[in-house]
Design an enzyme around this catalytic site. Structure first.
Site, PDB file in Angstrom:
ATOM      1  N   CYS A 154       0.756  -1.061  -0.486  1.00 29.40           N
ATOM      2  CA  CYS A 154       0.097  -0.371   0.103  1.00 29.40           C
ATOM      3  C   CYS A 154       0.766   1.304   0.149  1.00 29.40           C
ATOM      4  CB  CYS A 154      -0.942  -0.679   1.159  1.00 29.40           C
ATOM      5  SG  CYS A 154      -0.058  -0.458   2.621  1.00 29.40           S
TER       6      CYS A 154
HETATM    7  N1  NAP Z   1      -4.546  -4.337   5.466  1.00 30.84           N
HETATM    8  C1  NAP Z   1      -3.590  -2.947   4.421  1.00 30.84           C
HETATM    9  O1  NAP Z   1      -3.971  -2.215   4.567  1.00 30.84           O
HETATM   10  C2  NAP Z   1      -3.147  -3.832   3.695  1.00 30.84           C
HETATM   11  C3  NAP Z   1      -3.064  -3.157   2.287  1.00 30.84           C
HETATM   12  C4  NAP Z   1      -2.019  -3.791   1.530  1.00 30.84           C
HETATM   13  C5  NAP Z   1      -1.726  -5.536   1.663  1.00 30.84           C
HETATM   14  N2  NAP Z   1      -1.608  -5.453   2.574  1.00 30.84           N
HETATM   15  C6  NAP Z   1      -1.504  -7.055   2.749  1.00 30.84           C
HETATM   16  O2  NAP Z   1      -2.647  -8.250   2.090  1.00 30.84           O
HETATM   17  C7  NAP Z   1      -2.833  -9.634   3.539  1.00 30.84           C
HETATM   18  C8  NAP Z   1      -4.017  -9.657   4.283  1.00 30.84           C
HETATM   19  O3  NAP Z   1      -3.703  -8.088   5.666  1.00 30.84           O
HETATM   20  P1  NAP Z   1      -4.850  -8.005   5.710  1.00 30.84           P
HETATM   21  O4  NAP Z   1      -4.722  -7.036   6.324  1.00 30.84           O
HETATM   22  O5  NAP Z   1      -6.371  -8.015   5.412  1.00 30.84           O
HETATM   23  O6  NAP Z   1      -4.538  -8.553   6.787  1.00 30.84           O
HETATM   24  P2  NAP Z   1      -5.633  -9.593   7.862  1.00 30.84           P
HETATM   25  O7  NAP Z   1      -6.958  -8.582   8.017  1.00 30.84           O
HETATM   26  O8  NAP Z   1      -5.109 -10.159   9.166  1.00 30.84           O
HETATM   27  O9  NAP Z   1      -6.525 -10.492   7.438  1.00 30.84           O
HETATM   28  C9  NAP Z   1      -5.635 -11.671   6.993  1.00 30.84           C
HETATM   29  C10 NAP Z   1      -6.528 -13.172   7.454  1.00 30.84           C
HETATM   30  O10 NAP Z   1      -5.556 -14.113   6.914  1.00 30.84           O
HETATM   31  C11 NAP Z   1      -6.833 -15.660   7.678  1.00 30.84           C
HETATM   32  N3  NAP Z   1      -5.483 -16.051   7.754  1.00 30.84           N
HETATM   33  C12 NAP Z   1      -4.572 -15.793   8.286  1.00 30.84           C
HETATM   34  N4  NAP Z   1      -3.120 -16.988   8.312  1.00 30.84           N
HETATM   35  C13 NAP Z   1      -4.013 -18.036   7.969  1.00 30.84           C
HETATM   36  C14 NAP Z   1      -3.500 -19.421   6.855  1.00 30.84           C
HETATM   37  N5  NAP Z   1      -1.707 -19.436   7.234  1.00 30.84           N
HETATM   38  N6  NAP Z   1      -3.957 -19.408   6.118  1.00 30.84           N
HETATM   39  C15 NAP Z   1      -5.119 -18.966   5.428  1.00 30.84           C
HETATM   40  N7  NAP Z   1      -5.737 -17.997   5.465  1.00 30.84           N
HETATM   41  C16 NAP Z   1      -4.770 -17.497   6.648  1.00 30.84           C
HETATM   42  C17 NAP Z   1      -7.202 -14.567   8.465  1.00 30.84           C
HETATM   43  O11 NAP Z   1      -8.617 -15.480   8.278  1.00 30.84           O
HETATM   44  P3  NAP Z   1      -9.433 -16.756   8.998  1.00 30.84           P
HETATM   45  O12 NAP Z   1      -8.806 -16.388  10.116  1.00 30.84           O
HETATM   46  O13 NAP Z   1     -10.773 -16.515   8.933  1.00 30.84           O
HETATM   47  O14 NAP Z   1      -8.988 -17.896   8.244  1.00 30.84           O
HETATM   48  C18 NAP Z   1      -6.927 -13.460   8.462  1.00 30.84           C
HETATM   49  O15 NAP Z   1      -8.416 -13.084   8.500  1.00 30.84           O
HETATM   50  C19 NAP Z   1      -1.061  -9.946   4.380  1.00 30.84           C
HETATM   51  O16 NAP Z   1      -0.031  -9.951   3.149  1.00 30.84           O
HETATM   52  C20 NAP Z   1      -0.688  -7.896   3.778  1.00 30.84           C
HETATM   53  O17 NAP Z   1       0.500  -7.490   4.447  1.00 30.84           O
HETATM   54  C21 NAP Z   1      -2.840  -5.396   3.645  1.00 30.84           C
END
Ligand code: NAP
Length: 369
Positions: A154
């Site tokens: 981001c």
């Molecule tokens: N947040 C941001 O602003 C942003 C922006 C750009 C990129 N990103 C990237 O996008 C990705 C997701 O970010 P996020 O902020 O959406 O994270 P998040 O809110 O922590 O959500 C990640 C989800 O992944 C699932 N998960 C965790 N471990 C897992 C595993 N081993 N296998 C399958 N599912 C799993 C969990 O869902 P369950 O427990 O329901 O399975 C969790 O809700 C990250 O790599 C982050 O760096 C984030």
């Protein structure tokens, strides 16, 4: 347009970026089916009450192998290591992937090592697949034929879009690191509960993190080099602010001494407007703020610079520009929504390119406030 509709899966759909993908894809006219996947959550309406009437239902990760047969594309909204392992399994089934983590963003091992302090393990399937960086505006041809698109970070998206036009000109001293300060909403921290990112600790507060070197720094360096052919070092400083979503980024750039008196704000704005020329529609989500200064020096003219509220909910990156002639420093101020242009919006823009849909399908340019 007679277009074949597609079915998509979202792994990590219970998280912040996964939720935003569901919200935007529900309005996508060429997406027939969305399968949100969670390891343990059962009730989609409970985890995303804002999407309660969508009729989406979670599938479990164990059901994935069966579900894959019916999918055209899978979004990975997981951490890098999980994305890496999941991608290997999914690529074997010849299904397209858009990964929101940083697992596949680097092409050059030097930058990867700089970001992670170690090298990535290798897997044979990856060398046989087309993997590309998903900065949509600058990589359409490769995205079109890619098996896996690595969605940019981001901060990286905002920084690269903010820097390319000026780096393409020979105006800036690049012998010192470029200083970038960025404040992100608390959704940037993901939904895994942490006491420091709780309401009590973030309200009326700011939290700095990764000042020793944010991993998006090397990502920005690598991509800027590829696009602008300039070597630069990035000093990226990041904090969470007292708001849920949005990135407010400020960049300071030292002008070459012989040019300090020759340039001014209007000239720099023109460089940006010419570069992001709207006529060919390639840059429809990039807006340059060209508000004229009407107040006297030292009067606070807030309208000259973008705010987070200008872009929330949109796929836009809004760029404001100023110039402090007394010290020869150009200031770039840009805002974007970390969950849209910084994540789910860019991912959908990339999906639209991959599947030949109009690039702005399901993406909005108009903010909510
Ligand atoms: N947040 C941001 O602003 C942003 C922006 C750009 C990129 N990103 C990237 O996008 C990705 C997701 O970010 P996020 O902020 O959406 O994270 P998040 O809110 O922590 O959500 C990640 C989800 O992944 C699932 N998960 C965790 N471990 C897992 C595993 N081993 N296998 C399958 N599912 C799993 C969990 O869902 P369950 O427990 O329901 O399975 C969790 O809700 C990250 O790599 C982050 O760096 C984030």
């Amino acid at each position: 347009m007679n277009v074949k509709k597609i079915s998509v899966g979202i792994i990590g759909a219970s998280g912040f970026t996964g939720s935003e993908l569901c919200r935007l894809l529900l309005e996508h006219k060429y997406v027939a089916k969305i399968i949100p996947i969670s390891r343990e959550r059962k009730n989609f309406n409970r985890s995303h009450p804002n999407l309660a009437y969508s009729n989406l239902k979670y599938s479990t990760l164990n059901e994935l192998p069966n579900k894959l047969k019916s999918l055209d594309c899978v979004f990975l909204c997981t951490k890098s290591e999980d994305s890496y392992n999941l991608a290997i399994k999914i690529l074997k089934k010849n299904i397209k992937i858009i990964d929101l983590s940083s697992a596949f963003r680097f092409e050059n091992i030097t930058y990867f090592k700089k970001a992670y302090g170690q090298l990535q393990k290798k897997n044979n399937i990856l060398s046989k697949k087309k993997i590309t960086y998903g900065l949509s505006e600058f990589n359409r041809n490769k995205i079109l034929s890619a098996d896996l698109v690595a969605n940019p970070g981001c901060y990286a998206i905002a920084a690269i879009l903010s820097l390319i036009p000026i780096l393409k000109k020979n105006i800036i001293h690049l012998n010192l690191p470029i200083n970038i300060n960025a404040i992100n909403g608390t959704t940037g921290a993901g939904n895994n509960p942490k006491i420091q990112v709780s309401h009590a600790n973030t309200t009326e507060n700011m939290l700095t993190y990764n000042a020793e070197g944010h991993r998006h720094g090397p990502e920005i360096e690598e991509k800027l080099k590829a696009i602008s052919k300039k070597n630069c070092l990035i000093d990226l400083n990041t904090s969470h602010g007292n708001f849920r979503r949005g990135i407010h980024m400020r960049i300071s750039l030292n002008v070459k001494s012989n040019l300090i008196k020759k340039i001014n704000r209007d000239k720099i704005i023109k460089i940006y407007k010419d570069f992001y020329n709207k006529k060919n529609n390639n840059f429809q989500f990039i807006q340059i703020l060209d508000t004229k200064r009407t107040l006297k020096k030292n009067e606070k003219d807030y309208d000259l610079y973008p705010s987070i509220t200008n872009v929330i909910g949109t796929n836009n990156c809004l760029i404001g520009i100023d110039y402090d002639k007394s010290i020869g420093v150009i200031k770039i101020i840009s805002t974007s929504d970390n969950l849209v242009k910084g994540a789910a919006g860019s991912a959908i823009q990339n999906m639209n390119i991959m599947f030949g849909f109009e690039e702005d399908t399901a993406l909005t340019k108009y903010g909510i406030f």
